[in-house]
Write an enzyme that holds these catalytic residues in place. Structure first.
Site, PDB file in Angstrom:
ATOM      1  N   GLY A 155       2.098   1.280   3.906  1.00  0.00           N
ATOM      2  CA  GLY A 155       2.607   0.016   4.412  1.00  0.00           C
ATOM      3  C   GLY A 155       2.070  -1.202   3.699  1.00  0.00           C
ATOM      4  N   ARG A 159       0.832  -1.211   0.000  1.00  0.00           N
ATOM      5  CA  ARG A 159       0.000   0.000   0.000  1.00  0.00           C
ATOM      6  C   ARG A 159       0.859   1.251   0.000  1.00  0.00           C
ATOM      7  NH1 ARG A 159      -3.521   0.341   4.483  1.00  0.00           N
ATOM      8  NH2 ARG A 159      -4.908   1.448   3.075  1.00  0.00           N
ATOM      9  N   GLY A 160       2.024   1.201  -0.652  1.00  0.00           N
ATOM     10  CA  GLY A 160       2.885   2.372  -0.772  1.00  0.00           C
ATOM     11  C   GLY A 160       3.224   2.958   0.580  1.00  0.00           C
ATOM     12  N   GLU A 161       3.025   4.268   0.727  1.00  0.00           N
ATOM     13  CA  GLU A 161       3.430   4.928   1.980  1.00  0.00           C
ATOM     14  C   GLU A 161       2.578   4.508   3.176  1.00  0.00           C
ATOM     15  OE1 GLU A 161       2.689   9.195   2.227  1.00  0.00           O
ATOM     16  OE2 GLU A 161       1.459   9.022   0.431  1.00  0.00           O
ATOM     17  N   ASP A 166       9.249  -4.177  -5.653  1.00  0.00           N
ATOM     18  CA  ASP A 166      10.124  -5.329  -5.933  1.00  0.00           C
ATOM     19  C   ASP A 166      11.171  -5.506  -4.847  1.00  0.00           C
ATOM     20  OD1 ASP A 166       9.003  -6.075  -8.520  1.00  0.00           O
ATOM     21  OD2 ASP A 166       9.677  -4.075  -9.078  1.00  0.00           O
TER      22      ASP A 166
END
Ligand code: AMP
Length: 307
Positions: free
Chosen positions: A209, A205-207, A237
């Site tokens: 987490g 979920r990107g920033e 990745d």
């Protein structure tokens, strides 16, 4: 008990990226590149991919110097895969401008015999046809994980579903799991994926987490709140590389829920370094000490006590 080997198939690329913090042209990228570098800090990595003759020798030497086994890397006549994309202030969403498959168009990977028995396998973001090809060539792997992205969800949905049916873990972005399942709610989306076969879904979920779901278990990890983020490319990745690298480092011991949770934290720690610089710059020269201190910082981040 020893470390076990980890095989990755995925893209090796030139990336041209614009973010609110700058712009770079044709820097080194690709799912297999980021994954193998990240995993190389924790386990022996075997890489399967293809590059064109234009790919820098010094990058190949750098990967080899990190102990990555490159017997499965083909240098083909033609140009290396090229991805062009940009990020707006929402760094969680990569917008693709163009994807030039180039040497990947005719790539038919043949696993070197020494790669056929690899216990941990990561089918990195690439054509599901290649992911299936690799799966057919490995003998009785212990754990197979898969990543994908919107490009392939749109282009080869049927083949992608066939690969998903045959893997143990799906590691995927929030937006992509929604697109793949047609389900906005992440718990329901993960359940849909588990209904297809895999026992575990790890949603990036990107920033915000990572959310990890398996039968009866949910684990949520934050992302590290960094003050300097230059380029989110490769975070996904690198996360997967740290995650799978940690699992492979556990050797033949049966994996517990706590192993998967710690794997998630290793992935998050390594990914947090990747985004501090463009391309693979930061990932190339990490130390185990740096990774260890980031893990400690993660522990402090969510520690609390009831009085
Ligand atoms: P991520 O770790 O999710 O940020 O993925 C970043 C990498 O994905 C970039 O370095 C790109 O080269 C690579 N990439 C972008 N599009 C594709 C695609 N369609 N197939 C394979 N790799 C891709």
């Amino acid at each position: 008990m020893g470390c076990m080997s980890l095989l990755v198939v995925g893209s090796m690329a030139f990336d041209s990226i614009r973010s609110p913090f700058g712009e770079v042209e044709r820097v080194i990228g690709g799912s297999a590149t980021y994954f193998s570098l990240a995993a190389s800090y924790l386990a022996p990595v075997r890489l399967v991919s293809v590059v064109g003759r234009d790919f820098p020798k010094k990058t190949i030497e750098m990967l080899s110097a990190r102990g990555i086994d490159l017997q499965g890397l083909k240098v083909a006549d033609g140009e290396t895969f090229h991805w062009k994309g940009y990020y707006e202030f929402d760094l969680n969403t990569a917008h693709t401008v163009r994807t030039d498959l180039n040497v990947f168009r005719d790539f038919a990977p043949v696993l070197p015999p020494s790669f056929r028995e690899t216990p941990y396998v990561f089918l990195g973001n690439i054509d599901p046809r290649l992911q299936l090809d690799i799966l057919a060539q490995v003998r009785e792997p212990k754990i197979v994980a898969l990543d994908t992205m919107n490009f392939w969800i749109g282009k080869s949905p049927q083949l992608l579903r066939e690969v998903i049916r045959n893997v143990d873990i799906v590691i995927i972005n929030e937006a992509e799991v929604r697109e793949l399942t047609g389900e906005f709610n992440l718990v329901k989306a993960a359940r849909k994926i588990m209904g297809m076969g895999p026992g575990r879904v790890v949603i990036k979920r990107g920033e915000y987490g990572v959310l990890q779901l398996s039968d009866g278990e949910v684990f949520a990890a934050p992302a590290y709140p960094l003050e300097t983020i230059f380029d989110p490319t490769g975070a996904g990745d690198s996360f997967a590389g740290g995650f799978m690298g940690y699992l492979a480092s556990r050797g033949s011991a049966p994996l517990t829920e706590m192993d998967y949770r710690l794997a998630t934290m290793y992935g998050s720690a390594i990914a947090s370094f990747t985004v501090e610089a463009f391309s693979t710059e930061r990932l190339e020269g990490l130390t185990l000490e740096e990774i260890g201190s980031r893990l400690d910082a993660f522990r402090a981040l969510t520690e609390f006590r009831t009085v």
